[in-house]
Scaffold this motif. Sequence first.
Motif, short mmCIF file in Angstrom:
data_model
loop_
_atom_site.label_atom_id
_atom_site.label_comp_id
_atom_site.label_asym_id
_atom_site.label_seq_id
_atom_site.Cartn_x
_atom_site.Cartn_y
_atom_site.Cartn_z
N THR A 113 1.17 -1.51 0.53
CA THR A 113 0.09 0.39 0.31
C THR A 113 0.92 1.06 -0.15
O THR A 113 2.01 0.93 0.07
N PHE A 114 0.63 2.75 -0.08
CA PHE A 114 1.13 3.56 -0.25
C PHE A 114 1.28 3.42 1.21
O PHE A 114 2.33 4.05 1.39
N GLU A 115 0.53 3.83 2.27
CA GLU A 115 0.89 3.41 3.46
C GLU A 115 2.44 2.97 3.81
O GLU A 115 3.17 3.05 4.83
N GLN A 116 3.18 1.71 3.27
CA GLN A 116 4.06 1.00 3.23
C GLN A 116 4.81 1.90 2.49
O GLN A 116 5.95 1.23 3.46
N GLY A 117 4.71 2.27 1.36
CA GLY A 117 5.60 3.39 0.79
C GLY A 117 6.32 2.20 -0.48
O GLY A 117 6.75 0.87 -0.16
N ALA A 118 7.06 1.91 -1.29
CA ALA A 118 7.73 1.78 -2.54
C ALA A 118 8.25 2.67 -3.37
O ALA A 118 8.20 3.80 -3.21
N ILE A 149 9.53 6.10 -9.47
CA ILE A 149 8.88 7.08 -8.93
C ILE A 149 9.27 6.46 -7.29
O ILE A 149 9.56 5.29 -7.37
N LYS A 150 8.41 7.01 -6.58
CA LYS A 150 8.77 7.62 -4.67
C LYS A 150 7.12 7.82 -4.58
O LYS A 150 6.85 8.55 -4.80
N VAL A 151 6.26 6.26 -3.45
CA VAL A 151 5.11 6.66 -3.65
C VAL A 151 5.10 6.38 -1.85
O VAL A 151 5.99 5.75 -1.36
N GLU A 152 4.18 7.00 -0.98
CA GLU A 152 4.47 7.06 0.72
C GLU A 152 2.96 7.81 0.03
O GLU A 152 2.00 7.81 0.22
N VAL A 182 -6.76 14.74 -2.09
CA VAL A 182 -7.65 13.81 -1.09
C VAL A 182 -7.00 12.51 -2.18
O VAL A 182 -7.77 11.47 -0.89
N ASP A 183 -7.07 13.06 -3.54
CA ASP A 183 -7.04 11.64 -4.37
C ASP A 183 -6.37 9.79 -3.87
O ASP A 183 -6.77 8.96 -3.71
N ILE A 184 -4.75 11.24 -3.66
CA ILE A 184 -3.37 10.08 -3.33
C ILE A 184 -3.90 9.66 -1.74
O ILE A 184 -3.90 8.28 -1.80
N ASN A 185 -4.88 10.60 -1.09
CA ASN A 185 -4.95 9.89 0.00
C ASN A 185 -5.93 8.87 0.34
O ASN A 185 -5.43 8.00 0.86
N ARG A 186 -6.17 8.69 -0.21
CA ARG A 186 -7.51 7.57 0.14
C ARG A 186 -7.30 6.44 -1.42
O ARG A 186 -8.24 5.62 -0.94
N TRP A 187 -5.82 6.29 -2.29
CA TRP A 187 -5.82 5.54 -2.76
C TRP A 187 -5.82 4.47 -1.77
O TRP A 187 -5.00 3.59 -1.99
N ASN A 188 -5.19 4.70 -0.48
CA ASN A 188 -4.28 4.16 0.78
C ASN A 188 -5.40 2.89 0.47
O ASN A 188 -4.86 2.30 1.21
N VAL A 189 -7.08 3.68 -0.02
CA VAL A 189 -7.32 1.63 0.83
C VAL A 189 -7.35 0.54 -0.56
O VAL A 189 -6.98 -0.80 -0.40
N PHE A 190 -6.61 0.75 -1.72
CA PHE A 190 -6.05 -0.18 -2.62
C PHE A 190 -4.42 -0.62 -2.17
O PHE A 190 -3.66 -0.35 -1.59
N GLU A 191 -4.29 -1.91 -2.75
CA GLU A 191 -2.70 -3.11 -2.41
C GLU A 191 -2.65 -2.68 -4.11
O GLU A 191 -3.34 -2.18 -4.47
N GLU A 196 18.53 -0.66 -16.33
CA GLU A 196 18.95 -0.81 -15.03
C GLU A 196 17.00 -1.10 -14.48
O GLU A 196 16.36 -0.14 -15.39
N LEU A 197 16.87 -1.86 -13.27
CA LEU A 197 15.16 -1.77 -12.83
C LEU A 197 15.63 -2.03 -11.70
O LEU A 197 16.53 -3.44 -11.16
N GLU A 198 14.89 -1.79 -10.57
CA GLU A 198 15.14 -1.70 -9.26
C GLU A 198 13.95 -1.50 -8.43
O GLU A 198 13.83 -0.33 -8.79
N VAL A 199 13.87 -2.02 -7.05
CA VAL A 199 12.53 -1.72 -6.80
C VAL A 199 12.84 -1.98 -4.98
O VAL A 199 13.92 -2.92 -4.80
N SER A 200 11.79 -0.94 -4.60
CA SER A 200 12.71 -0.91 -2.85
C SER A 200 11.17 -0.91 -1.91
O SER A 200 10.31 -0.48 -2.47
N HIS A 201 11.19 -1.67 -1.04
CA HIS A 201 9.93 -1.31 0.50
C HIS A 201 10.41 -1.01 1.35
O HIS A 201 10.85 -1.10 1.50
#
Length: 305
Positions: free
Chosen positions: A137-142, A245-248, A267-276, A300-305
């Motif tokens: 989720t966005f709350e977890q960050g990625a 891309i950075k999300v929180e 608001v849109d990004i805040n409420r997006w946290n409902v989704f995985e 190159e391609l890398e992902v972190s959480h």
Amino acid sequence: MNNTRKEFIVFLTILLISVNATSQVMKSSVTDSVILVEKKKKKKKSKKVRLPKIDLSHWKVTLPVLNDFGKPYEISPPEIKDFASNAIAKPYMYIDSTKGAIVFHALPTDSKTNNTKYSRSELREQMVPGDNNTNWTFEQGARMKGKLAMEEVTKDADGKYHRVIIMQIHGRLTNEQKELIGAKDNNAPPILKIYWDKGKIRVKTKVLKNKFVNNTAILLDEAWDDDEGYNFPTEVGFRKFTLEIKVEKGKMVVILNNSEYAVYEGVDINRWNVFENYFKAGNYFQSRDKDSHAKVKFYELEVSH
């Protein structure tokens, strides 16, 4: 011994010395030439092989070809690590060892996933290898960062390049949410699509039609609409570029070449946290035109959480 004979002997001696010296020079020249040829051969033999800096252990790929069951052909971990030796994958996902990149090739075929008319050669993140049900989720960050380039792409009837989605953040319903709204699958809208669009990088996101929608109705596709989109000023064309891309919780940032930013909050990004969510990267080709195709290179391609 008269003077004439002496002069003749001296002449012969000088001549012999000269011939011998010329022979040595010629031998040396031939030897140098041989050495040069051998060095050139060695250089050709030792041509550097470059490999992409991409760990595929947490990705599966969907390819623009059907499997034996009439579904899009996929390769999941751990088999994806050996994609280069997979005969089915070779036309659509292969290594360019001269550039050190994975090439994703897509064209219109009957291989289409749910809710789309387009084909793809595209990676899908799997936090747990082989499992689609563990996401973030966005709350977890990625964070995802890639270095890539458009290798080639066809043009439409108006002479304009076809569009390609090169990165995404896709939403996903949990099994409980799926049952709650009676959805046929776990698909949720993609909060982020990044396009290569006629040489520029274009970003599209989702916005709520009703900012006060309840927590059940917000799960439905029809609760969301596309925003107007944003084009980064820099034209990347067919050159190599970086995307990050950075999300929180409550914030999403897209960065081009470490210098240009598109920031999404509210608001849109805040409420997006409902989704995985999960990341996607590769070549999601946006055309059904006959004989159209595109090739995208990822260095190159890398992902972190």
